[in-house]
Design an enzyme around this catalytic site. Sequence first.
Site, short mmCIF file in Angstrom:
data_model
loop_
_atom_site.label_atom_id
_atom_site.label_comp_id
_atom_site.label_asym_id
_atom_site.label_seq_id
_atom_site.Cartn_x
_atom_site.Cartn_y
_atom_site.Cartn_z
N GLU A 144 4.96 7.15 10.18
CA GLU A 144 3.77 7.99 10.04
C GLU A 144 3.40 8.61 11.39
O GLU A 144 3.63 8.00 12.44
CB GLU A 144 2.60 7.12 9.53
CG GLU A 144 1.32 7.92 9.30
CD GLU A 144 0.22 7.10 8.62
OE1 GLU A 144 0.41 5.88 8.45
OE2 GLU A 144 -0.82 7.70 8.29
N GLU A 238 -6.25 7.20 1.58
CA GLU A 238 -6.59 6.27 2.66
C GLU A 238 -7.81 6.86 3.35
O GLU A 238 -7.69 7.84 4.09
CB GLU A 238 -5.44 6.15 3.66
CG GLU A 238 -5.77 5.22 4.82
CD GLU A 238 -4.77 5.31 5.95
OE1 GLU A 238 -4.50 6.43 6.47
OE2 GLU A 238 -4.23 4.26 6.32
C1 LER Z 1 -4.27 4.98 10.72
O1 LER Z 1 -5.19 5.95 11.09
C2 LER Z 1 -3.45 5.40 9.57
O2 LER Z 1 -3.48 6.54 9.15
C3 LER Z 1 -2.61 4.38 8.92
O3 LER Z 1 -1.95 4.90 7.81
C4 LER Z 1 -1.66 3.76 9.92
O4 LER Z 1 -0.78 2.89 9.36
MN MN Z 2 -2.51 7.04 7.24
#
Ligand code: LER
Ligand code: MN
Length: 270
Positions: A144, A238
């Site tokens: 990521e 998220e």
């Molecule tokens: C942290 O900001 C994030 O986006 C997570 O997905 C990191 O693993």
């Molecule tokens: Mn993330």
Amino acid sequence: MKPMWKLAIQSRLVPGGSLREKHDNALRYGFDGIELSHFPMIDAAEEALRDGVPASAMCSGHRGWFIDPNPDQVLACIDDVKRLLELGAQLDAPLIIVPIFGRTNALPGCGTGRSLEADMELWRRGLREVTEHAERVGGRLLVEAINRYENSVSVTLSDAVEWATEMDSPNVRAMADVFHMNIEEADLGDSIRRSKGSLAYVHLADSQRLEPGMGHLDFGSVFAGLAQIGYDGWASMECNLSGDAEEVLPRSVAFLRAQIERVQRAVPAS
Ligand code: LER
Ligand code: MN
């Protein structure tokens, strides 16, 4: 028309005393699945396996970091990531990884204590080691990109694509998080189009990291980019929630599905 992407939500955002309950609530809200977001992740992955709960991915949740300032924590990170790759192979869920979270050269006194070059080399070595393990056990990794205030090594989507590509492995791909992209990328759709071939997962949040529909992030551009590269994977929320999950999650998933439908009508998939 068949929806192009499956929508997930991180398990920590969904009410429920077990992953099974969280999964069932997520589906009731209109999602297609849950992403595991727990610490320690090993416990959550074992629970998912034991109870037969499917997961779109596992989001970090290991001890330490690949470029942790403490060398013992680097070793702990690699140990946990290897175990999570084994569990992920059984769950058919990739593991989301970043070099580190919360250490950056962009803020004074917040680095790792090493040079950027040394951090990059440590990350490269760790990533290589866990890639080889992923290949041995049949696990998958998603690299990521997170914004400059959270790390200095995998910042833009093209950074994540370059790291994943360098591993030259079918078990390693890049992933996009639109919250970070909204800070780092000039054009969300364009960056997604340039990640074609490597992009294998997406995190969704609005501009201030509340649930989609609460800010000014250009989801039209994101979804158009995904449609144009023929993306057919998961997009997972998220974020923080602006209110009670029972109320805000069904509203947000409806917002996302309306945006996706609009793009689907306008952009023929390639
Ligand atoms: C942290 O900001 C994030 O986006 C997570 O997905 C990191 O693993
Ligand atoms: Mn993330």
